[in-house]
Motif scaffolding. Structure first.
Motif, mmCIF file in Angstrom:
data_model
loop_
_atom_site.group_PDB
_atom_site.id
_atom_site.type_symbol
_atom_site.label_atom_id
_atom_site.label_comp_id
_atom_site.label_asym_id
_atom_site.label_seq_id
_atom_site.Cartn_x
_atom_site.Cartn_y
_atom_site.Cartn_z
ATOM 1 N N ARG A 259 15.177 -4.581 11.711
ATOM 2 C CA ARG A 259 14.817 -3.317 11.441
ATOM 3 C C ARG A 259 14.088 -3.207 9.942
ATOM 4 O O ARG A 259 14.351 -4.030 9.181
ATOM 5 N N LEU A 260 13.466 -2.101 9.914
ATOM 6 C CA LEU A 260 12.874 -1.583 8.477
ATOM 7 C C LEU A 260 13.955 -0.373 7.984
ATOM 8 O O LEU A 260 14.391 0.425 8.498
ATOM 9 N N THR A 261 13.832 -0.699 6.652
ATOM 10 C CA THR A 261 14.734 0.026 5.813
ATOM 11 C C THR A 261 13.997 0.259 4.484
ATOM 12 O O THR A 261 13.485 -0.455 3.831
ATOM 13 N N ARG A 262 13.955 1.559 4.175
ATOM 14 C CA ARG A 262 13.529 2.128 2.913
ATOM 15 C C ARG A 262 14.537 1.919 1.724
ATOM 16 O O ARG A 262 15.490 2.431 1.809
ATOM 17 N N THR A 263 14.223 1.088 0.742
ATOM 18 C CA THR A 263 15.178 0.979 -0.509
ATOM 19 C C THR A 263 14.803 1.370 -1.836
ATOM 20 O O THR A 263 15.304 1.207 -2.859
ATOM 21 N N SER A 287 20.250 -10.879 5.771
ATOM 22 C CA SER A 287 20.294 -12.415 5.923
ATOM 23 C C SER A 287 20.729 -12.611 7.691
ATOM 24 O O SER A 287 21.810 -13.631 8.140
ATOM 25 N N GLY A 288 20.089 -11.926 8.565
ATOM 26 C CA GLY A 288 20.289 -12.020 9.936
ATOM 27 C C GLY A 288 18.878 -12.655 10.695
ATOM 28 O O GLY A 288 18.174 -13.282 9.928
ATOM 29 N N GLY A 289 18.743 -11.943 11.731
ATOM 30 C CA GLY A 289 17.199 -12.340 12.494
ATOM 31 C C GLY A 289 16.136 -11.788 11.767
ATOM 32 O O GLY A 289 16.315 -10.826 10.813
ATOM 33 N N THR A 290 15.145 -11.957 12.462
ATOM 34 C CA THR A 290 13.793 -10.951 11.795
ATOM 35 C C THR A 290 12.774 -10.882 12.911
ATOM 36 O O THR A 290 12.713 -11.540 13.964
ATOM 37 N N ARG A 291 12.285 -9.824 12.817
ATOM 38 C CA ARG A 291 11.234 -9.204 13.686
ATOM 39 C C ARG A 291 10.033 -8.535 13.081
ATOM 40 O O ARG A 291 9.985 -7.561 12.835
ATOM 41 N N ILE A 292 9.089 -9.632 12.794
ATOM 42 C CA ILE A 292 7.971 -9.102 11.810
ATOM 43 C C ILE A 292 7.131 -8.115 12.564
ATOM 44 O O ILE A 292 6.749 -7.215 11.807
ATOM 45 N N THR A 293 6.626 -8.477 13.626
ATOM 46 C CA THR A 293 5.741 -7.635 14.282
ATOM 47 C C THR A 293 6.564 -6.197 14.545
ATOM 48 O O THR A 293 5.642 -5.223 14.236
ATOM 49 N N ASP A 294 7.534 -5.924 15.026
ATOM 50 C CA ASP A 294 8.332 -4.794 15.274
ATOM 51 C C ASP A 294 8.360 -3.830 14.027
ATOM 52 O O ASP A 294 8.073 -2.625 13.837
ATOM 53 N N SER A 295 8.720 -4.700 12.841
ATOM 54 C CA SER A 295 8.766 -3.948 11.485
ATOM 55 C C SER A 295 7.619 -3.278 10.747
ATOM 56 O O SER A 295 7.508 -2.393 10.432
ATOM 57 N N LEU A 296 6.600 -4.379 11.078
ATOM 58 C CA LEU A 296 5.291 -3.890 10.452
ATOM 59 C C LEU A 296 4.921 -2.746 11.522
ATOM 60 O O LEU A 296 3.990 -1.594 10.790
ATOM 61 N N ARG A 297 4.906 -2.697 12.907
ATOM 62 C CA ARG A 297 4.507 -1.516 13.569
ATOM 63 C C ARG A 297 5.209 -0.368 13.284
ATOM 64 O O ARG A 297 4.797 0.919 13.099
ATOM 65 N N GLU A 298 6.561 -0.376 13.036
ATOM 66 C CA GLU A 298 7.436 0.759 12.539
ATOM 67 C C GLU A 298 6.826 1.301 11.122
ATOM 68 O O GLU A 298 6.440 2.574 10.733
ATOM 69 N N ARG A 302 5.183 4.898 10.930
ATOM 70 C CA ARG A 302 6.158 6.034 10.169
ATOM 71 C C ARG A 302 5.799 6.097 8.718
ATOM 72 O O ARG A 302 5.942 7.280 8.128
ATOM 73 N N TRP A 303 5.582 5.047 7.915
ATOM 74 C CA TRP A 303 5.438 5.022 6.576
ATOM 75 C C TRP A 303 4.079 4.996 5.793
ATOM 76 O O TRP A 303 4.161 5.190 4.554
ATOM 77 N N SER A 330 -1.189 -9.936 15.005
ATOM 78 C CA SER A 330 -2.606 -9.744 14.315
ATOM 79 C C SER A 330 -3.016 -8.268 14.217
ATOM 80 O O SER A 330 -3.599 -7.966 13.269
ATOM 81 N N PHE A 331 -2.630 -7.738 15.230
ATOM 82 C CA PHE A 331 -3.419 -6.264 15.244
ATOM 83 C C PHE A 331 -2.459 -5.482 14.045
ATOM 84 O O PHE A 331 -3.322 -4.453 13.351
ATOM 85 N N GLU A 332 -1.379 -5.467 13.990
ATOM 86 C CA GLU A 332 -0.738 -4.749 12.987
ATOM 87 C C GLU A 332 -1.016 -5.153 11.653
ATOM 88 O O GLU A 332 -0.965 -4.359 10.722
ATOM 89 N N MET A 333 -1.137 -6.358 11.221
ATOM 90 C CA MET A 333 -1.711 -6.934 9.954
ATOM 91 C C MET A 333 -3.220 -6.270 9.883
ATOM 92 O O MET A 333 -3.381 -6.073 8.598
ATOM 93 N N GLU A 334 -3.813 -6.302 10.652
ATOM 94 C CA GLU A 334 -5.349 -5.824 10.479
ATOM 95 C C GLU A 334 -4.955 -4.168 9.953
ATOM 96 O O GLU A 334 -5.973 -3.800 9.095
ATOM 97 N N ARG A 335 -4.156 -3.442 10.647
ATOM 98 C CA ARG A 335 -3.923 -2.022 10.460
ATOM 99 C C ARG A 335 -3.466 -2.076 8.812
ATOM 100 O O ARG A 335 -3.951 -0.958 8.411
ATOM 101 N N LEU A 336 -2.591 -2.913 8.550
ATOM 102 C CA LEU A 336 -1.950 -2.753 7.183
ATOM 103 C C LEU A 336 -3.030 -3.265 6.057
ATOM 104 O O LEU A 336 -3.059 -2.646 5.166
ATOM 105 N N HIS A 337 -3.807 -3.965 6.524
ATOM 106 C CA HIS A 337 -4.938 -4.331 5.640
ATOM 107 C C HIS A 337 -5.818 -3.224 5.366
ATOM 108 O O HIS A 337 -6.420 -3.272 4.156
#
Length: 395
Positions: A259-263, A287-298, A302-303, A330-337
């Protein structure tokens, strides 16, 4: 087959001590795993060394990235007769010599875990003519620390690296703003100041006043992966972000695993250790698992509009090892870029000389980044500081 209950010696105590060594070396081995291993040995027995290794690995290893560390610890703890000499040697500084044996590939944290207080040789008073040699050795130690991998640093080396990071000179790329300020060099005329000067001198033009645009440091946004394989690198990047946030720059920081957390607010403390420790205690998926696509989408939904201005530099810290279909990534990375002025991808896998972008996640992300840099030691962070101080390349 020899059951554990009938075996002589102190095997149970050694298994407990072995679990503590793994925990001190960085593996999440709790008391429940040690008890599970002792119960499993009651059933499996001690028929062979291979079975013994398999039972301990099944009970104490839960991530693939910890397999190599466990194998090294098992080999040194349960077999090597010269374990004390080898592990103490890992804690000593290395000097390269021509024609010598290749350097060891063992994790130096194992040496610190097995021998937390190694005996230090008695200091000798060097003669006056050796003062120059002593200064050279201190420089060599700093250079070795700059090239040391964050993943294999001992606790003492980690604290020394934090001190060197705090002394790093941080300069940001200056960006022109809409506001104006007085300038000493010719450029745009400041008519108000010029007319005020003429009024003080009876209407005569004595001096022309100038003005220029103000500059401000480029804003920065950090997105750091805190999964099991990235937690130690991201932890040092949080120290780096803390230093950036206290260097008169606007810095936003986020961490993501499942999940994504603002710090950003958690890193406001003046003490970097307290700030990073508060982040580790607050984030539930550290130090758990990772979901890169879901985190970038959020983040994009949202942010991005609230924390990512168009002139910002985005630092993405992840290894890019995403499972499943990567078309959405790839779609979320393009939006981020498209949402930032410069996107810098920091990947610790670049520490390997033979790294090739073969993974699906890496292939999906790489076309949408402006810079692809390593982030595994202090030298790479110094390179990153130089990139942040320089202008962004045209896309």
């Amino acid at each position: 087959m020899i059951p554990l209950s009938g075996s002589p010696g102190r095997l149970a105590d050694n298994v407990m001590h072995f679990g503590r060594v793994l925990r001190a070396a960085g593996m999440p081995v709790g008391s429940d795993r040690i008890l599970t291993a002792l119960q499993a040995l009651q059933v499996a027995g001690l028929e062979s060394r291979r079975d013994f290794h398999a039972v301990l690995a099944a009970c104490m290893v839960d991530r693939a990235e910890h397999r190599e560390l466990f194998d090294q610890a098992f080999h040194l703890f349960w077999k090597d007769p010269d374990i004390e000499g080898r592990m103490r040697a890992l804690l000593l500084p290395k000097v390269k010599a021509q024609g010598g044996p290749p350097p060891t590939t063992e994790n130096r944290r194992l040496g610190a875990a097995l021998f937390p207080n190694p005996p230090q040789p008695e200091p000798e008073t060097p003669p006056k003519e050796e003062l120059e040699l002593e200064a050279t050795m201190s420089w060599t130690q700093r250079e070795v620390l700059r090239q040391a991998d964050f993943e294999t640093m001992t606790p003492d080396e980690w604290r020394a690296a934090q001190k060197l990071l705090a002394k790093l000179a941080l300069v940001f790329e200056p960006l022109p703003s809409r506001r104006m300020q007085r300038a000493a060099h010719p450029g745009r005329i400041d008519w108000r100041a010029t007319m005020a000067g003429m009024a003080r001198h009876g209407g005569e033009l004595w001096d022309i006043r100038w003005r220029a645009r103000r500059t401000r440091p480029a804003p920065l946004v950090l997105l750091a992966d805190i999964s099991g394989s990235m937690s130690r690198y991201s932890r040092m990047l949080l120290h780096f972000a803390h230093a950036l946030g206290h260097a008169d720059a606007r810095v936003e920081s986020f961490v993501f695993g499942t999940r994504l957390t603002r710090t950003t607010r958690l890193l406001k403390s003046r003490d970097p250790d307290l700030a990073v420790g508060q982040v580790m205690r607050t984030v539930q998926d550290w130090s758990g698992g990772t979901r890169i696509t879901d985190s970038l989408r959020e983040f994009n939904r949202r942010w991005a509009r609230r924390t990512l201005p168009g002139q910002a530099t985005l630092l993405l810290v992840t290894d890019g090892l995403e499972h499943g279909d990567t078309s959405a990534l790839s779609f979320e990375m393009e939006r981020l870029h498209k949402s930032c002025r410069r996107l810098v991808w920091l990947n610790p896998l670049l520490r390997f000389d033979r790294f090739e972008p073969r993974a699906g996640g890496v292939k999906a992300m790489l076309p949408h980044v402006d810079r692809f840099l390593p982030v595994h030691n202090l030298a790479s962070l110094e390179q990153l500081a130089e990139v942040l101080a320089g202008p962004a390349a045209a896309r």
